[in-house]
Each structure stands twice: as structure tokens, then as C-alpha cells.
Design a protein around this motif. Sequence first.
Motif, PDB file in Angstrom:
ATOM      1  N   ALA A 157       7.372  -3.251   7.662  1.00 16.44           N
ATOM      2  CA  ALA A 157       6.888  -2.222   8.588  1.00 16.44           C
ATOM      3  C   ALA A 157       7.532  -0.859   8.347  1.00 16.44           C
ATOM      4  N   ASP A 158       8.788  -0.865   7.926  1.00 19.46           N
ATOM      5  CA  ASP A 158       9.489   0.414   7.719  1.00 19.46           C
ATOM      6  C   ASP A 158       9.536   0.834   6.242  1.00 19.46           C
ATOM      7  N   CYS A 159       8.588   0.370   5.433  1.00 21.51           N
ATOM      8  CA  CYS A 159       8.532   0.756   4.020  1.00 21.51           C
ATOM      9  C   CYS A 159       8.399   2.274   3.932  1.00 21.51           C
ATOM     10  N   ALA A 171      -4.919  -2.805   5.599  1.00 22.15           N
ATOM     11  CA  ALA A 171      -3.777  -2.074   5.047  1.00 22.15           C
ATOM     12  C   ALA A 171      -2.572  -3.010   5.037  1.00 22.15           C
ATOM     13  N   VAL A 172      -2.019  -3.271   3.854  1.00 23.77           N
ATOM     14  CA  VAL A 172      -0.882  -4.183   3.766  1.00 23.77           C
ATOM     15  C   VAL A 172       0.355  -3.426   3.294  1.00 23.77           C
ATOM     16  N   VAL A 173       1.470  -3.720   3.931  1.00 18.78           N
ATOM     17  CA  VAL A 173       2.749  -3.141   3.529  1.00 18.78           C
ATOM     18  C   VAL A 173       3.772  -4.259   3.438  1.00 18.78           C
ATOM     19  N   GLY A 225       0.790  -1.218   0.000  1.00 18.90           N
ATOM     20  CA  GLY A 225       0.000   0.000   0.000  1.00 18.90           C
ATOM     21  C   GLY A 225       0.827   1.275   0.000  1.00 18.90           C
ATOM     22  N   ARG A 226       2.143   1.173   0.228  1.00 18.18           N
ATOM     23  CA  ARG A 226       3.009   2.357   0.255  1.00 18.18           C
ATOM     24  C   ARG A 226       3.879   2.489  -0.994  1.00 18.18           C
ATOM     25  N   CYS A 227       4.549   1.383  -1.382  1.00 18.05           N
ATOM     26  CA  CYS A 227       5.495   1.475  -2.504  1.00 18.05           C
ATOM     27  C   CYS A 227       4.980   0.809  -3.779  1.00 18.05           C
ATOM     28  N   LEU A 228       3.842   0.123  -3.697  1.00 18.12           N
ATOM     29  CA  LEU A 228       3.184  -0.548  -4.821  1.00 18.12           C
ATOM     30  C   LEU A 228       3.949  -1.750  -5.373  1.00 18.12           C
ATOM     31  N   GLU A 229       4.989  -2.197  -4.674  1.00 21.09           N
ATOM     32  CA  GLU A 229       5.720  -3.402  -5.087  1.00 21.09           C
ATOM     33  C   GLU A 229       4.917  -4.637  -4.702  1.00 21.09           C
ATOM     34  N   CYS A 251       7.796  13.159  -7.165  1.00 18.86           N
ATOM     35  CA  CYS A 251       8.387  12.566  -8.371  1.00 18.86           C
ATOM     36  C   CYS A 251       8.041  11.088  -8.551  1.00 18.86           C
ATOM     37  N   GLY A 252       7.561  10.420  -7.503  1.00 20.94           N
ATOM     38  CA  GLY A 252       7.135   9.034  -7.613  1.00 20.94           C
ATOM     39  C   GLY A 252       8.226   7.996  -7.427  1.00 20.94           C
ATOM     40  N   ILE A 253       9.448   8.420  -7.078  1.00 22.25           N
ATOM     41  CA  ILE A 253      10.525   7.445  -6.882  1.00 22.25           C
ATOM     42  C   ILE A 253      10.216   6.570  -5.669  1.00 22.25           C
ATOM     43  N   ASP A 254      10.605   5.294  -5.754  1.00 26.83           N
ATOM     44  CA  ASP A 254      10.449   4.379  -4.634  1.00 26.83           C
ATOM     45  C   ASP A 254      11.534   4.718  -3.621  1.00 26.83           C
ATOM     46  N   ARG A 255      11.162   5.244  -2.493  1.00 27.04           N
ATOM     47  CA  ARG A 255      12.126   5.695  -1.476  1.00 27.04           C
ATOM     48  C   ARG A 255      12.869   4.539  -0.817  1.00 27.04           C
ATOM     49  N   ASN A 256      12.431   3.305  -1.020  1.00 26.66           N
ATOM     50  CA  ASN A 256      13.158   2.141  -0.509  1.00 26.66           C
ATOM     51  C   ASN A 256      14.374   1.834  -1.381  1.00 26.66           C
TER      52      ASN A 256
END
Length: 172
Positions: free
Chosen positions: A138-140, A133-135, A75-79, A147-152
Motif C-alpha cells: 500500500a505504501d509503495c 490497479a495492483v501494487v 503498477g508503481r515500482c514495476l517489481e 531518473c527512474g530510480i525505485d524510491r522503495n
Amino acid sequence: SGLGVDFRKRFWMKLDLDRQESGRSELALGGTLDLGMPAGSPTKANLAGTLVVQNLESRFLLSGTLVANGRAECGRCLEEFEIQWDVPVDLMVLRDVDTDETESETLLILQQKGEVDLRPALRECAVLGYPLAVVCQADCRGLCPDCGIDRNRGTCDCEEQDVDPRWEGLPG
């Protein structure tokens, strides 16, 4: 899987009413279910575990917690990632349709004899047990809202905004 459940084993998802012993027993279940959940959620899940069955002549009570796993979207990074969740099960199979048990909060199946296909009821339990809510972890850190970059996976030069955008129109 992390809980020692081997999802590759194939069991039946059926309860044989005619061969089920009286009193309390256990029923090992497992297999793959089509969940029919919206995009981003698992379309299929592997389900496994053991339920307690209480044969009370005119009704069978099945209870316990199964384990499901499938592929979901964070739900955060869409991976896409592998998710595992608990599936609480509380079912009743009624053999006698003329009963007041139909007002119960328990998921109900009406069948007098033979094998009961538990898949529809287990599908409902799996969908209801799925987390809201799924991630992926936990620290995603999710995606940058600018800009849409994956911060991970990397960083960007976008400014961190500490201001809630809903307050921007108010005088300072």
C-alpha cells in the motif's frame, strides 16, 4: 498464502452432473489456470476454495468465492510480486437447453450429462475478479519520474515537483 488456502493440493475443476447429489452440497475446487492476461498480470494463477452447488434437476447453480494467487508486476515500482485476490463465482449449468434461463446475468454452461469442465468459466471469473490497479504494498513509493530510480530502494537528487505538469503553460 495468508488465508490458509493450500494451493499445492490438486483438485479437479469439474462437476460430475450424473453423480452430484440432489439439493445443496459443496464442491472443493483447485488447481492452476492459464489466464491469458496482458503483460504485467499473472499469466497463470492457482485457484482454490469451495463452491456451494444447488442441484435443481434441470440446472445446477454454483456460487461462492474462490481465492487465486499468481505473480504480477507492481503498477508503481514495476517489481514482480506474489498477488492474491478473491474470485467471486456465480455459474449455472443448464441441462435443458429449451429454457428462458439463457437471459440470466449468471455465467452459463450448457451440458446435459457427464463431467462439466469448469476451467473456462473459472478462468473468466478469475480474470473478471482481478484488481484493476495492483501494487506490491500500500505504501509503495514507485519510480522517480525523472531518473527512474525505485524510491522503495533508494533516493535520488531529483527535485520534487509539486506542480502538475498540465498547468505549466498557463501564466502564473
